[in-house]
Design an enzyme around this catalytic site. Structure first.
Site, short mmCIF file in Angstrom:
data_model
loop_
_atom_site.label_atom_id
_atom_site.label_comp_id
_atom_site.label_asym_id
_atom_site.label_seq_id
_atom_site.Cartn_x
_atom_site.Cartn_y
_atom_site.Cartn_z
N ARG A 69 -31.18 15.58 42.47
CA ARG A 69 -30.42 16.30 43.49
C ARG A 69 -31.25 17.34 44.24
O ARG A 69 -30.78 17.91 45.22
CB ARG A 69 -29.20 16.98 42.85
CG ARG A 69 -28.09 16.00 42.53
CD ARG A 69 -26.87 16.69 41.99
NE ARG A 69 -27.08 17.17 40.63
CZ ARG A 69 -26.10 17.57 39.82
NH1 ARG A 69 -24.85 17.55 40.24
NH2 ARG A 69 -26.36 17.98 38.59
N LYS A 176 -32.21 6.94 23.79
CA LYS A 176 -31.17 7.20 22.81
C LYS A 176 -30.47 8.52 23.14
O LYS A 176 -31.04 9.34 23.87
CB LYS A 176 -31.76 7.24 21.40
CG LYS A 176 -32.57 8.50 21.05
CD LYS A 176 -32.99 8.46 19.60
CE LYS A 176 -33.70 9.73 19.20
NZ LYS A 176 -32.84 10.90 19.06
N ASP A 205 -37.00 3.61 21.67
CA ASP A 205 -37.07 4.38 20.43
C ASP A 205 -38.54 4.76 20.29
O ASP A 205 -39.36 3.93 19.88
CB ASP A 205 -36.59 3.55 19.24
CG ASP A 205 -36.59 4.36 17.94
OD1 ASP A 205 -37.30 5.37 17.87
OD2 ASP A 205 -35.90 3.96 16.99
N HIS A 206 -38.88 5.99 20.65
CA HIS A 206 -40.29 6.33 20.77
C HIS A 206 -41.05 6.20 19.44
O HIS A 206 -42.26 6.04 19.43
CB HIS A 206 -40.47 7.74 21.35
CG HIS A 206 -40.07 8.85 20.43
ND1 HIS A 206 -38.78 9.32 20.37
CD2 HIS A 206 -40.78 9.57 19.54
CE1 HIS A 206 -38.71 10.30 19.47
NE2 HIS A 206 -39.91 10.45 18.95
N GLU A 244 -38.65 17.99 9.87
CA GLU A 244 -39.15 18.86 10.92
C GLU A 244 -39.06 20.30 10.45
O GLU A 244 -38.13 20.68 9.73
CB GLU A 244 -38.35 18.68 12.21
CG GLU A 244 -38.50 17.29 12.82
CD GLU A 244 -37.78 17.18 14.15
OE1 GLU A 244 -38.40 17.43 15.19
OE2 GLU A 244 -36.58 16.83 14.13
N ASP A 263 -28.74 11.43 15.19
CA ASP A 263 -29.94 11.70 15.97
C ASP A 263 -31.16 10.95 15.45
O ASP A 263 -32.01 10.53 16.24
CB ASP A 263 -30.23 13.21 15.96
CG ASP A 263 -31.37 13.60 16.88
OD1 ASP A 263 -31.42 13.08 18.02
OD2 ASP A 263 -32.22 14.41 16.47
N HIS A 268 -34.30 5.86 14.39
CA HIS A 268 -35.67 5.91 13.86
C HIS A 268 -35.76 5.37 12.43
O HIS A 268 -36.56 4.48 12.13
CB HIS A 268 -36.20 7.34 13.87
CG HIS A 268 -36.24 7.98 15.21
ND1 HIS A 268 -36.38 7.26 16.38
CD2 HIS A 268 -36.15 9.28 15.59
CE1 HIS A 268 -36.39 8.10 17.41
NE2 HIS A 268 -36.24 9.31 16.95
N LYS A 366 -33.88 19.45 9.75
CA LYS A 366 -34.54 20.52 10.51
C LYS A 366 -34.81 21.70 9.56
O LYS A 366 -34.14 21.87 8.56
CB LYS A 366 -33.63 21.00 11.65
CG LYS A 366 -33.16 19.90 12.59
CD LYS A 366 -34.25 19.41 13.50
CE LYS A 366 -33.71 18.42 14.52
NZ LYS A 366 -34.78 17.88 15.38
#
Length: 514
Positions: A69, A176, A205-206, A244, A263, A268, A366
């Protein structure tokens, strides 16, 4: 930033098509990115495009089109790409490469529900076909929230941008999450497949673009060493971990209500399980590889009872990296009564002859002890040890650990005699590291995946059936957790809630400390 003159002719370099070691170069095409103002486009997609160009893997007439935009001219968007490349690209910045790439950069202003903007996009792509020789081959990357997918797909269909012929391809790339549960995944797949046939849909899916993930296939199927022991006769259990050490400050808009299981586990970790447990494909043709993954996911089920074989948690305040950090409920954007889990662990069983009786433990979280992703295949103890107990009291179970990140490689753990006059056996590690074994650095995951998409190579992209089977596996856990209320808190910097430790200890096992 339009160019003038005749359209450049792309010529595929002379090479033996049978030699898979040679790099494949994308043919004439353009990439249209929706959501170019977001972090994904700025930090991953634009730098990956430049890195591919820098490595000579894009055709000379390649074009990059941004859609957003913002009131930008082509030159304004070009500057955005330039800044992103300078800051985040993996390969060195070379002015001649940038200038060649910049000639094909265009920008179209508009919103997703603006039919006139899509008409302008169609006109822009037609011009690129003439000016840059893109040949009518165009890929549309939806780096946007999933809620906007139906609108964009509908506009691509209405404007004729999704229409392809035998000579010209059109492809769509989806990030995703692929839905919120099984029902929403089916709805999303139906919407996308109404516009694009399944072989033109590339779900990113990296993790599947990482070299170490692909090395699972090489490790298993290029070596006779592992195949005889890759089964329930020798394997005690498998642990797949994605941990992580960061929190979720500033990500409430995406993460709250999603949680760790949706997530990470649904995509993954279940894909890593499929690569680890699948049978050898007849060939590495995409259809054969996908068929074996689908077989594994079809045979995978949750271990019961769920209150003993699953665990979830939410990080609380604690110490991480030498500094004090707040808990999730004090992070910006999260409500004080949020029940979003930041830690999830599940136990799965694969009902095949190879894996019957072997539990697969999947966990993600996490604010854990450190950042690491690994697959640990833990073997059964030897049925007989001709040693006194004191000689082997420090001996654990043999393990093969595939390190996906950050220190990519493979570790084998086995027992060895300690030097000295007495007989003492202790665990030692044999280590393979990508960084030490190869002089070439691994390409960034998005480089590999974008190039594969432009080449029409779908091996590393989950298909409809994989996505829906993954949700079918996970949905019962999510439904149970939704009915249970608040996740168990765990201190930041630790390895998760007590319930996760108890989950393995009930069977006499322990989580690895990577």
């Amino acid at each position: 930033m339009p160019s003038t003159g005749a359209a450049p002719q792309w010529v595929n370099p002379l090479r033996d098509e049978r030699d898979k070691r040679l790099p494949r170069i994308a043919g004439p095409c353009s990439l249209v990115i929706f959501g170019v103002t977001g972090d994904l486009a700025r930090k991953k997609l634009m730098p990956a495009v430049y890195d591919l160009a820098n490595r000579g893997l894009l055709p000379p007439g390649f074009a990059l089109v941004g859609f957003a935009r913002r009131d930008w001219a082509d030159e304004d968007f070009g500057q955005v790409v330039h800044d992103a490349v300078k800051q985040h690209s993996r390969t060195p910045f070379r002015e001649e490469v940038w200038e060649r790439l910049a000639e094909g950069i265009r920008f179209v202003q508009g919103s997703f529900d603006d039919a006139a903007a899509f008409a302008e996009l169609s006109s822009t792509l037609e011009s690129l076909d003439q000016e840059r020789g893109t040949g009518g081959n165009h890929a549309f990357y939806l780096a946007i929230p999933p809620a906007a997918f139906p609108t964009v797909c509908e506009q691509l269909s209405r404007s004729g941008l999704a229409k392809q012929t035998e000579e010209q391809w059109r492809r769509v790339v989806i990030e995703k999450p692929f839905g919120h549960d099984l029902d929403s995944a089916k709805e999303l797949n139906a919407v996308v497949n109404t516009v694009f046939p399944e072989d033109s849909v590339f779900r990113i899916d990296h993790y599947l673009g990482k070299e170490t993930v692909q090395n699972i296939l090489a490790l298993r199927f290029a070596n006779q060493l592992f195949d005889p022991i890759w089964n329930a006769h020798y394997v005690d259990h498998v642990q797949i971990t994605m941990a992580e050490d960061i929190g979720l400050g500033g990500r409430a808009g995406y993460y709250d209500g999603i949680g760790a299981a949706r997530d990470v586990i649904q995509n993954h970790l279940l894909q890593l399980l499929a690569f680890t447990a699948m049978e050898e494909p007849v060939s590495f043709e995409p259809s054969e590889l996908q068929a074996e993954k689908i077989k594994v996911l079809s045979a995978t089920r949750l271990a019961e009872p769920l209150d003993e074989t699953t665990a979830r948690g939410q990080y609380a305040a604690g110490w991480q990296g030498g500094q004090q950090v707040v808990g999730l409920l004090d992070e910006e954007g999260f409500s004080k009564d949020s029940v979003t889990e930041t830690y999830a662990a599940i136990t799965l069983e694969v009902d095949t002859r190879r894996w019957a009786g072997v539990p697969f433990y999947l966990r993600t979280g996490k604010r854990l002890g450190r950042r690491v992703t690994e697959i640990a295949v833990v073997f059964k103890r030897a049925p007989h040890l001709p040693f006194d107990a004191t000689m082997t009291e420090e001996l654990g179970q043999n393990a093969l650990v595939i390190r996906v990140q950050p220190d990519e490689g493979v570790t084998m753990r086995f027992g060895s005699k300690v030097p000295g006059s007495s007989m003492e056996v202790r665990d030692v590690n044999m280590d393979f590291s990508y960084g030490q074994a190869f002089t070439e650095s691994s390409p960034e995951a998005y480089e590999r995946l974008i190039l594969d998409m432009l080449l029409g190579e779908p091996s590393l992209f989950p298909v409809n059936a994989e996505v829906e089977l993954s949700w079918k596996i996970l949905d019962p856990v999510l439904e149970r957790w939704a009915a249970e209320g608040t996740p168990e808190p765990y201190e930041s910097g630790t390895w998760g809630p007590q319930s996760a430790q108890d989950m393995l200890r009930r069977t006499g096992r322990e989580w690895r400390r990577p």
